[in-house]
Scaffold this active site. Sequence first.
Site, PDB file in Angstrom:
ATOM      1  CG  ASN A   9      -2.056  -1.004   1.066  1.00 56.37           C
ATOM      2  OD1 ASN A   9      -2.932  -0.860   0.228  1.00 56.37           O
ATOM      3  ND2 ASN A   9      -2.023  -2.047   1.883  1.00 56.37           N
ATOM      4  CB  ILE A  12       5.764  -0.807  -6.100  1.00 60.35           C
ATOM      5  CG1 ILE A  12       4.311  -0.336  -6.120  1.00 60.35           C
ATOM      6  CG2 ILE A  12       5.914  -2.067  -6.960  1.00 60.35           C
ATOM      7  CD1 ILE A  12       3.793   0.019  -7.496  1.00 60.35           C
ATOM      8  N   GLY A 105      -3.243 -12.080   2.806  1.00 61.22           N
ATOM      9  CA  GLY A 105      -2.772 -11.293   1.674  1.00 61.22           C
ATOM     10  C   GLY A 105      -1.495 -11.853   1.088  1.00 61.22           C
ATOM     11  CG  ASP A 107       1.258  -8.413   2.735  1.00 57.10           C
ATOM     12  OD1 ASP A 107       0.262  -9.153   2.614  1.00 57.10           O
ATOM     13  OD2 ASP A 107       1.245  -7.365   3.415  1.00 57.10           O
ATOM     14  CB  THR A 131       0.601   0.535   4.897  1.00 59.43           C
ATOM     15  OG1 THR A 131       1.454   0.789   3.781  1.00 59.43           O
ATOM     16  CG2 THR A 131      -0.490   1.588   4.962  1.00 59.43           C
TER      17      THR A 131
END
Length: 255
Positions: A9, A12, A105, A107, A131
């Site tokens: 979020n 990148i 997720g 990640d 985040t």
Amino acid sequence: MLLAINCNNTNIKFGVVDGDRIVGEWRQHTSAMRTADEHAVWLFQLMAMEGIDPKSITDAIVASVVPNANFNLRRLCSRYFDCEPMFLGDPNVVYGIQVKGQGAGADRICNTVGASLLFPRTPVLVVDFGTSTNFDVVDEEGSYCGGSIAPGINLSIEALHNATALLPRIVVEKPKQVIGTNTVACMHSGVFWGYIGLIEGIVARIEAEFGRPMKVVSTGGLAPVFEGSTGVIDQNAPDITARGLIEIFKRSKKK
């Protein structure tokens, strides 16, 4: 060579991998509006600075928690690197681990695979400072068991600034003392030590519920800020997510 893209979020992260070696790694602020052309101009310049030929890229894999950014990342790979990228979550992608529960997720899957590689046959708690701050539980078999999600420290700072008339925006750093003598010093103390309390409290409760010793590992962009300030974190593993993403690519190619 492999282009590994981890789209979170806030940032990148782009990595170029030659075999098992990460030979280039760069961060870019996440924006779903950034086109494939803009990605390419930025990335090609950085690759040139490291002496990496874009034509050497033969494959790509993407872990993304920002769906609106995926179109341009896919276009970047297909147009500028002449390869169709794997996306975590695609049917042809092999994690090689058991995911207990739902909603993990990309990640967190990468952290799980990375933890099982770096610390085989060992229960691991990965504390990922991004985040959000994620607490990912990995058992001895390398399975993802769940965890916790807390607001990230920068998100908390931003909320504190935006919701008050007189409190400024600050950058997180370890204060010299707990008792602040001005507004900014008080904010540094409350944010930093309050977050240490959050980390220690959640880690203690997870370990008690898990019921056996765990190796606690930190990662993420803000992990170095807290290094050495709490005894509950055993070590920092900055590339655990990237290692997991690379391993998922290898397992998927063997399918």
